[in-house]
Design a protein around this motif. Structure first.
Motif, PDB file in Angstrom:
ATOM      1  N   ARG A 188      12.721   8.963  73.039  1.00  0.00           N
ATOM      2  CA  ARG A 188      12.258   8.506  74.359  1.00  0.00           C
ATOM      3  C   ARG A 188      11.941   9.683  75.274  1.00  0.00           C
ATOM      4  O   ARG A 188      12.219   9.661  76.472  1.00  0.00           O
ATOM      5  N   MET A 189      11.408  10.742  74.691  1.00  0.00           N
ATOM      6  CA  MET A 189      10.877  11.837  75.513  1.00  0.00           C
ATOM      7  C   MET A 189       9.646  11.302  76.242  1.00  0.00           C
ATOM      8  O   MET A 189       9.021  10.350  75.784  1.00  0.00           O
ATOM      9  N   LYS A 190       9.284  11.920  77.369  1.00  0.00           N
ATOM     10  CA  LYS A 190       8.186  11.359  78.168  1.00  0.00           C
ATOM     11  C   LYS A 190       6.920  12.193  78.023  1.00  0.00           C
ATOM     12  O   LYS A 190       6.280  12.557  78.994  1.00  0.00           O
ATOM     13  N   THR A 191       6.591  12.526  76.784  1.00  0.00           N
ATOM     14  CA  THR A 191       5.319  13.197  76.532  1.00  0.00           C
ATOM     15  C   THR A 191       4.518  12.313  75.587  1.00  0.00           C
ATOM     16  O   THR A 191       5.093  11.670  74.704  1.00  0.00           O
ATOM     17  N   TYR A 214       7.000  28.395  85.048  1.00  0.00           N
ATOM     18  CA  TYR A 214       6.832  28.779  83.646  1.00  0.00           C
ATOM     19  C   TYR A 214       7.095  27.552  82.791  1.00  0.00           C
ATOM     20  O   TYR A 214       8.203  26.997  82.812  1.00  0.00           O
ATOM     21  N   GLN A 215       6.070  27.141  82.035  1.00  0.00           N
ATOM     22  CA  GLN A 215       6.273  25.985  81.161  1.00  0.00           C
ATOM     23  C   GLN A 215       7.216  26.362  80.033  1.00  0.00           C
ATOM     24  O   GLN A 215       7.153  27.482  79.508  1.00  0.00           O
ATOM     25  N   GLN A 216       8.058  25.425  79.663  1.00  0.00           N
ATOM     26  CA  GLN A 216       9.018  25.667  78.585  1.00  0.00           C
ATOM     27  C   GLN A 216       8.605  24.886  77.329  1.00  0.00           C
ATOM     28  O   GLN A 216       7.808  23.955  77.407  1.00  0.00           O
ATOM     29  N   ASP A 217       9.208  25.256  76.212  1.00  0.00           N
ATOM     30  CA  ASP A 217       8.889  24.603  74.944  1.00  0.00           C
ATOM     31  C   ASP A 217       9.826  23.402  74.741  1.00  0.00           C
ATOM     32  O   ASP A 217      11.038  23.566  74.608  1.00  0.00           O
ATOM     33  N   LEU A 218       9.230  22.206  74.713  1.00  0.00           N
ATOM     34  CA  LEU A 218      10.024  20.979  74.550  1.00  0.00           C
ATOM     35  C   LEU A 218      10.789  20.941  73.222  1.00  0.00           C
ATOM     36  O   LEU A 218      11.738  20.192  73.077  1.00  0.00           O
TER      37      LEU A 218
END
Ligand SMILES: CC(C)(COP(=O)(O)OP(=O)(O)OC[C@H]1O[C@@H](n2cnc3c(N)ncnc32)[C@H](O)[C@@H]1OP(=O)(O)O)[C@@H](O)C(=O)NCCC(=O)NCCSC(=O)C[C@](C)(O)C(=O)O
Ligand SMILES: [Mg+2]
Length: 360
Positions: free
Chosen positions: A189-192, A225-229
């Motif tokens: 249920r991640m929101k991507t 800074y975007q992070q790695d999901l």
């Protein structure tokens, strides 16, 4: 419980003896194609030698009404193609689907001697690998297959991630794991809604600057800074695979046109220890081939450290940096991979051969 003594005993009378070690064959790109799509299938013979792995996909991305066509197309390609140095894999349908039994009972007798690895999607735990292990042994025995088929599991459920060590340890057939970001995101249920890649909302923000009165300017422009999901999962997968002597892979990158971000995703996986990634479109093969090979700079530096370190013990200074027993091992990882790849890739061989012998 299967005892250590029985672990390498074939699971069916007449099945080949399981491998004691999984061969480290280069597999920078696992290139996916739909064997039921005539246009794509027609390109496959000419792609032999351009990618380390050609994988005929039978699962998701093949429409339900085309499952049989894809399976039959894969048999035809398997029977008619000389794969030379390229590995030939398939992804079968998931174990809870109505198609998987037909996949296995059709593919093993027809092309079991050509297939190297069977990729199993949505693996939840050791029980799934045990099921596949036994049925493959039965089918291999019946078909007189002499080389055991290897099994690759896709990590795409929370339960699969939680059971990762037992999945890796479930059978001597286990060749590796791939991270399946789309199904995994849905299951968690991640929101991507993306197939791999970053998300603009998953970020860290730099501190707010100070105001003259000693407070903080929270509204000021601040770097983000975007992070790695998927960082945690990749790291977990690498540890589990290495512990069990099998190989970790990043899975797909769905934004085909964004070759720049694809390269970043692949490189992160490479740096963390993965040996390859999936290619969904011909354009991604070159990216994976480039990324999953040590750079000229890294090989040059590694050879230099190895030469300077002699028997590999002690400590030396090179360009102001300390090198010792541990860093020489890091350097050997790069040099050994470069040697393996040079053995199958003439272009890389030329590049690595052109590196001048470094001075100690
Ligand atoms: C994305 C698509 C629809 C774009 O297909 P397109 O035809 O629109 O693209 P194109 O750029 O127009 O194609 C140019 C040419 O390349 C060919 N072509 C295109 N792709 C390939 C290929 N793979 N292999 C060989 N040839 C290919 C295509 O047929 C065309 O030939 P042409 O110039 O003669 O007209 C297409 O590339 C495709 O279907 N790729 C494979 C998709 C796939 O396998 N998806 C499943 C894996 S990802 C997954 O399952 C998730 C995971 C792990 O489970 C989880 O995270 O949960
Ligand atoms: Mg999936």
């Amino acid at each position: 419980m299967r005892t250590a003594k029985d672990f390498f005993t074939p699971l069916a009378v007449g099945a080949p003896t399981p491998l004691r070690e999984i061969p480290a064959r280069p597999s920078r790109a696992i290139h996916f194609f739909d064997p039921g799509n005539e246009k794509m299938a027609a390109k496959i013979p000419a792609m032999v030698g351009t990618t380390d792995v050609l994988l005929g996909n039978l699962e998701d991305a093949v429409k339900a009404e085309n499952k049989e066509k894809a399976r039959n197309g894969l048999v035809k390609i398997g029977q008619e193609t000389d794969f030379g140095p390229t590995q030939f894999w398939t992804r079968i349908n998931s174990l809870d689907s109505p198609w998987v039994l037909d996949d296995l009972t059709t593919l093993v007798p027809a092309i079991g001697d050509k297939l190297d690895v069977i990729m199993v999607p949505k693996v939840q735990g050791a029980e799934d690998i045990h099921y596949i292990d036994r049925i493959l042994a039965q089918l291999e025995a019946k078909a007189g297959i002499t080389k055991p088929l290897q099994v690759h599991a896709i990590l795409e459920t929370a339960r699969g991630v939680a059971n990762i060590e037992e999945i890796c340890a479930a059978s001597p057939r286990m060749q590796g794991l791939s991270l399946g970001p789309a199904d995994l995101a849905a299951d968690r249920r991640m929101k991507t809604t993306r197939v791999g890649g970053p998300h603009p909302g998953y970020l860290v923000r730099g501190d707010a600057p100070r105001t003259d009165d000693g407070g903080f300017a929270y509204d000021a422009e601040r770097a983000t800074y975007q992070q790695d999901l998927y960082h945690y999962t990749i790291a977990r997968m690498v540890d589990a695979c290495v512990m069990h002597g099998i190989f970790p892979y990043w899975g797909p990158f769905g934004d085909i046109k964004d070759t720049v971000a694809c390269e970043d995703q692949f490189r992160n996986a490479f740096l963390l220890g993965c040996v390859g990634a999936w290619s969904l479109h011909p354009v991604q093969i070159k990216i994976a081939n480039r990324v999953f090979a040590p750079s000229i700079e890294d090989v040059t530096h590694a050879r230099r450290v190895i030469a300077a370190m002699g028997d590999g013990t002690g400590a030396v200074m090179i360009d102001g940096k300390m090198e010792d027993d541990a860093s020489v091992k890091q350097c050997k990882v790069q040099v050994e991979l470069a040697e393996q790849l040079a053995a199958i890739d003439p272009e890389l061989k030329d590049l690595y051969d052109a590196i001048e012998t470094p001075e100690a």
